[in-house]
Each structure stands twice: as C-alpha cells, then as structure tokens.
Design an enzyme around this catalytic site. Structure first.
Site, mmCIF file in Angstrom:
data_model
loop_
_atom_site.group_PDB
_atom_site.id
_atom_site.type_symbol
_atom_site.label_atom_id
_atom_site.label_comp_id
_atom_site.label_asym_id
_atom_site.label_seq_id
_atom_site.Cartn_x
_atom_site.Cartn_y
_atom_site.Cartn_z
ATOM 1 N N HIS A 121 1.050 -9.279 4.575
ATOM 2 C CA HIS A 121 -0.078 -8.347 4.629
ATOM 3 C C HIS A 121 -0.785 -8.355 3.277
ATOM 4 O O HIS A 121 -0.548 -7.497 2.420
ATOM 5 C CB HIS A 121 0.394 -6.940 4.994
ATOM 6 C CG HIS A 121 -0.702 -6.041 5.464
ATOM 7 N ND1 HIS A 121 -0.658 -5.366 6.673
ATOM 8 C CD2 HIS A 121 -1.896 -5.703 4.909
ATOM 9 C CE1 HIS A 121 -1.760 -4.647 6.819
ATOM 10 N NE2 HIS A 121 -2.529 -4.838 5.754
ATOM 11 N N ASN A 179 -1.567 -10.867 8.445
ATOM 12 C CA ASN A 179 -2.550 -9.822 8.697
ATOM 13 C C ASN A 179 -3.933 -10.253 8.214
ATOM 14 O O ASN A 179 -4.090 -10.660 7.057
ATOM 15 C CB ASN A 179 -2.148 -8.538 7.975
ATOM 16 C CG ASN A 179 -3.170 -7.428 8.137
ATOM 17 O OD1 ASN A 179 -3.227 -6.778 9.168
ATOM 18 N ND2 ASN A 179 -3.999 -7.215 7.121
ATOM 19 N N GLU A 180 -4.915 -10.169 9.084
ATOM 20 C CA GLU A 180 -6.324 -10.419 8.760
ATOM 21 C C GLU A 180 -6.525 -11.692 7.939
ATOM 22 O O GLU A 180 -7.038 -11.652 6.810
ATOM 23 C CB GLU A 180 -6.934 -9.204 8.054
ATOM 24 C CG GLU A 180 -7.007 -7.981 8.951
ATOM 25 C CD GLU A 180 -7.806 -6.837 8.362
ATOM 26 O OE1 GLU A 180 -8.216 -6.920 7.183
ATOM 27 O OE2 GLU A 180 -8.043 -5.848 9.092
ATOM 28 N N GLN A 225 0.801 -1.219 0.000
ATOM 29 C CA GLN A 225 0.000 0.000 0.000
ATOM 30 C C GLN A 225 0.833 1.267 0.000
ATOM 31 O O GLN A 225 0.322 2.342 -0.318
ATOM 32 C CB GLN A 225 -0.952 -0.019 1.194
ATOM 33 C CG GLN A 225 -1.984 -1.132 1.105
ATOM 34 C CD GLN A 225 -2.937 -1.140 2.291
ATOM 35 O OE1 GLN A 225 -2.808 -1.948 3.185
ATOM 36 N NE2 GLN A 225 -3.900 -0.229 2.290
#
Length: 400
Positions: free
Chosen positions: A118, A162-163, A24
């Site tokens: 991620h 992540n998640e 990102q």
C-alpha cells in the site's frame, strides 16, 4: 439484491467493513521510502507520519471496536519495509506480528483482507531505482513468497498492490522532481513503472496461489470517474486509458478487482477542468460527489467483464460527521442500484477505519473512528455506529 419492506438488502456473505494502510496508522515505519522522504533535508512533505495512530501496538483495540460496531470485514496492509528491512533479510518477528493480526481478526469475527503493498516500499528498494529498476518484479515476488506464514491460512482475500495507477503517476512526478503524490489524474503515468507494476501483480498472483489455491487474489484501482464534457468523449477515453483503464484490463484473469472511488474528474477537449464554482468540497479539496462509486463500478464492469467487484475504498474527508453519513448513504445507494442492475459486487469497505496520516497531513479526517494525537484514545463517531448497524441488518432504507 433483495428488496424488502424496509429497504434494500445486501446479499448474504457481502463483505462489510473498513480499510486502513500500514504506514498511515502504524507509526514509526523507519525503513520505508516515505519515512525517509518525510525527514530528508528540504522535504516538501508538510508533516511527518511519526507515531501515526500507534496501531502497530494498538491493532487489537482497533479490531475490537470494528467487531463491536458490527463490521464483518477488515482490510489492512502489511509493511514490506518491516518484513524485509534489508535486501533478502526477512524478519521472523515482523512476520509473526502480522500473523497475530490475521489470527486476531479471525478471533473477533472479522474476515481479514490483506494488502501486500500500500504505497510504501523499503528504502533499499527505492534507492535501487524502485519500480522502474530492472528486476523490480523479481524482488516483489520474493517478498510475496515470504508472506506465506501470514496469509497461508485463514485469509480469503489478498490485494497484491493498492492503486498501482497512482504509484505510476507518483513515479512520473518523481522524475519531474516532486516528492508527494499529485492530485488525481496528473501527470501521465510513468510507462516503465506501469509495465513493472503489471508484471509484479501477475507474478504476485501466481505466488499467492502457490501459497494457497483458496486465496482470492486481486488488486485495487483508483477510479477517478472521468466524465466527458460534450464533444470531449474521444479526449476523455484517451486520457483515461493510461491513467486507469490499462490497470483494470490487467486484472481480467484475477479473482476480483478492487474499486476505489471518492469523487469525479470532468474532462474537456484539453484535459481536466475544475469542479464547478460553488460546489461543496471535502477537506482534501475534492467535490462532494457520492455518485462517483456507482460510475466507477459500472465503468470497471464494462472493461473487465465477469470479474467480481469489491469496493475496497470509498469515503470522505470531513470534520462534519453528518456529511460523512450523508455521503456514505448516497454511495451505498449507488452500490445497491448497481447490484439491482446485475453487477457482481461482493463487498463494501469504507475508507477509513481510523483518522490517520493522509500522506503529508493529519488534517483530512476520513475515519469512522477518531484518534487523539496525544493519547491515541479511540472514539467511534456516529457514522461508525450507523454504518456498523447497517452491517448487522444489511438493509439500506430506501430514499424517502
């Protein structure tokens, strides 16, 4: 949680910082599955990541700003697709790059929390079947072992994945023929992906501990704050378990668990229902609901027991920075109340340090620091100075 004349004081050693994700903010992650999806013919992804915030080259400036603002912790991810661009080929240069980031954080007084995965994976991994392919956990473990020079010294906290619940949901979406991750809560996560992620996490935890027994290992869960309407309690529990709770349960032997929360999801007898008419919404369309993090912390603690909690993401997509301060104030009051009630919470990391690429668009601005898309100039927003000052004092004024 100490109560002072000025307000509520967060504990000594409390993690106080902001989070980012490599894809990102870095830019030009050309070997990843997401880069490929952004550029393939007929893509439904509205906007490619491109240069992102150019943080691959400007990470020093980002860390300088966070340290100057008063933050003591920085959560960032390292990119599997850069470190292992081809199966079994590990880039010495990229490993050295991320080690410089760890050293740079420490030199600036920022405690680094390193996320190993991620959302993005190497293109070769995705093309081989991704997380639902045989041997996926083996490949992830091999990558984790290769990160030893990055995380082996000076890194106290490592987040393996992540998640994972959102990755499992995205796996189901791909099988349905879509590309972009869906809205929170839909559809039912892919079972094979869920099982592989849990196995990969457990294997990664062992691998990280073999690198250094001193590293505290956990993973972070997307907490969707499922709230049952009257009469929908059983339906809500059934809806929540495969989408969230199974991933929390998988962390019971971890050193900590990451709680990531932004809004709530109301559940009726037939599933999720829209937010009420007239409520304030963020740029991403979610209900403005700072109380979410308090619910998420309590729900996670109820499931996981004695495992320490860290808020690894919490924030709001808005172009009105006063509302970011209002939202974060409300969220921090929820964290403080949970601490007062005895929950073992070790930190708060805001999402995000920078305005960045939000998986298909640059329009939802979550950052404490604005980034000019042409010059990449960084400009801290008032919310950054406000939250950094709280990091210096660790005192949250009581509500008037």
């Amino acid at each position: 949680m100490n109560v002072t004349a000025d307000g509520l004081r967060f504990p000594d050693g409390f993690l106080w910082g902001a989070s980012t994700a490599a894809h990102q903010i870095e830019g030009n992650n050309v070997n990843s599955d997401w880069w490929h999806m952004e550029h393939e013919a007929g893509t439904t992804i509205a906007e490619p990541s491109g240069d992102a915030a150019d943080s691959y080259h400007r990470w020093r400036e980002d860390m300088d700003l966070l340290a100057q603002l008063g933050f003591t912790d920085y959560r960032f991810s390292i990119e599997w697709a850069r470190i292992e661009p081809a199966p079994g080929h590990f880039s010495t240069a990229e490993i050295a790059h991320y080690r410089r980031m760890v050293d740079g954080a420490i030199a600036r007084g920022l405690r680094p929390m390193v996320t190993l995965h991620h959302f993005t994976v190497p293109r070769w991994f995705a093309e081989g079947g991704g997380w639902s392919a045989d041997g996926a956990a083996d490949l992830f473990e091999r990558y984790v072992r290769a990160t030893a020079p990055i995380i082996g010294t000076g890194v106290r906290h490592v987040c393996t994945i992540n998640e994972p619940n959102m990755i499992a949901v995205a796996g189901a979406v791909r099988k349905l023929g879509a590309e972009a991750p869906p809205a929170l809560g839909t559809p039912l996560p892919d079972k094979a992906t869920t099982d592989a992620l849990i196995q990969a996490h457990h294997r990664a935890r062992v691998a990280v501990k073999a690198i250094s027994a001193d590293i505290q290992v956990g993973w972070s869960i997307a907490n969707q704050v499922y709230q049952a309407l009257p009469g929908a309690e059983a339906a809500t529990a059934a809806y929540a378990h495969p989408r969230e709770d199974i991933f929390i349960e998988a962390a019971r032997d971890d050193d900590w668990i990451g709680v990531q929360s932004y809004t709530r999801t109301r559940i009726g007898p037939d599933g999720p229902i829209p937010a009420p008419d007239g409520v304030e919404r963020t740029l991403i369309g979610w209900e403005f609901y700072p109380q979410a993090v308090g619910h998420a912390l309590r729900h996670t603690a109820e499931i996981i027991g004695d495992v320490p909690l860290i808020v690894t993401e919490n924030g709001i997509a808005t172009d009105d920075d006063t509302r970011r301060i209002d939202y974060t104030t409300g969220a921090l009051r929820e964290v403080a109340a949970a601490l007062e009630d005895g929950l073992d919470i070790h930190g708060y990391l805001h999402w995000s340090a920078l305005d960045n690429y939000e998986w298909g668009s640059y329009k939802p601005t979550f950052g404490l620091i604005a980034v000019d898309p042409d010059t990449f100039e960084r400009t801290p927003k008032p919310s950054a100075a406000w939250l950094g000052d709280l990091g210096r004092t660790r005192v949250l004024p009581r509500a008037v």
